[in-house]
Design an enzyme around this catalytic site. Sequence first.
Site, PDB file in Angstrom:
ATOM      1  N   ARG A 229      33.803   9.072 -71.933  1.00 26.76           N
ATOM      2  CA  ARG A 229      34.813   8.307 -71.934  1.00 26.76           C
ATOM      3  C   ARG A 229      34.932   7.556 -70.746  1.00 26.76           C
ATOM      4  NH1 ARG A 229      34.168   7.790 -76.516  1.00 26.76           N
ATOM      5  NH2 ARG A 229      35.539   7.713 -78.178  1.00 26.76           N
ATOM      6  N   ASP A 253      27.533   4.711 -69.829  1.00 22.65           N
ATOM      7  CA  ASP A 253      27.578   3.847 -71.040  1.00 22.65           C
ATOM      8  C   ASP A 253      28.748   3.570 -71.336  1.00 22.65           C
ATOM      9  OD1 ASP A 253      26.170   3.170 -73.486  1.00 22.65           O
ATOM     10  OD2 ASP A 253      27.636   4.713 -74.282  1.00 22.65           O
ATOM     11  N   GLU A 258      36.659  -1.951 -71.663  1.00 21.63           N
ATOM     12  CA  GLU A 258      35.365  -2.478 -72.050  1.00 21.63           C
ATOM     13  C   GLU A 258      35.781  -3.737 -73.041  1.00 21.63           C
ATOM     14  OE1 GLU A 258      33.921   0.677 -74.322  1.00 21.63           O
ATOM     15  OE2 GLU A 258      33.455   2.050 -72.647  1.00 21.63           O
ATOM     16  N   HIS A 277      28.484   0.902 -74.040  1.00 21.88           N
ATOM     17  CA  HIS A 277      28.715   1.918 -75.191  1.00 21.88           C
ATOM     18  C   HIS A 277      27.824   1.982 -76.410  1.00 21.88           C
ATOM     19  CE1 HIS A 277      32.933   4.230 -76.142  1.00 21.88           C
ATOM     20  NE2 HIS A 277      31.947   4.754 -76.842  1.00 21.88           N
TER      21      HIS A 277
END
Length: 323
Positions: A229, A253, A258, A277
Amino acid sequence: MPVCLIAEPIHPAGVALLEAAGVTVRHASTPRLERIPDELREIDAIIVRTALPAEAIDAAPRLAVIANHGTGTDGVAVAHAHALGIPVAFTPTANVRAVAEHALMLMLAVARQAVQADQATRAGDAGFRFTQRSMSLYGKTLGIVGFGHTGRLLAEMAQGLGLRILVCSPNAPAERLATVEVASDLEQLLQESDVISLHRPLRADSRHLINARTLALMKPGAILVNTSRGGLVDEDALAEALREGRLFGAGLDVLAHEPMRADSPLRQLPNLVLSPHTAGSTREALLETASQCARNVIDALNGVEPAHLVDPTVWPGRRIHGL
């Protein structure tokens, strides 16, 4: 027929399972569910991949189950749902191998300067082979923060590459840690590891786990990887450490915001490898995650306790619904 709303696209296999079980499937017009109360008013179940705020839950008086597409449920107002007697199901095993593979990929991509090598090759920079500064992972120490399903799989993969594994996971049972070396605390892990991979859920006690203080504890030239996260990392502090060259690089990632903000301090850093992600989004993982979500919904609507609930104690006092 009960109605299940799908907030964001899922693999068609999950939709097919729902429809075969007699569930009417609807697709949200926007993932910003709080903006579409009319679409929530007559649903009995919902599958979400990113966020489900409290106001969206309140707009769905018939909602009997929430199925989270993935492991992390920090985007869902879980406490609010539970207070209303709505169980929240999740998929803790569906995509863990894909995420572990992605974490390993980011480690290797950063260590071997894969992005820079690709860019140099496309630009016809034959001299890159003489100026690149990639590093080998063999014999290095991998510090794994959080030793659940994904952390354990990553450890198995990394041991095959000849890395020493050091784990910090205070809540993991002793038998799970039997085959790895356990750090006394996070500080020891950061001080001894050449690569650190984060696998903690985002909670109040883990937000900005990696910050200016903890970054300063890391070895000069270390690598940080995060496939868990974004909120685990203070991005301003990480950007500074990368700009100053205190870290060899990082692979992320997940981000705090986001998609990435236009003014993110991370955007222009050459020693950072990013992905949007997608760690748990292989074809195989998406099929399994969608299928598990569908089975969770079908079970709950049939009065059968789903296999994976965030808090099983909510189930006996749940909102009742039957197919």
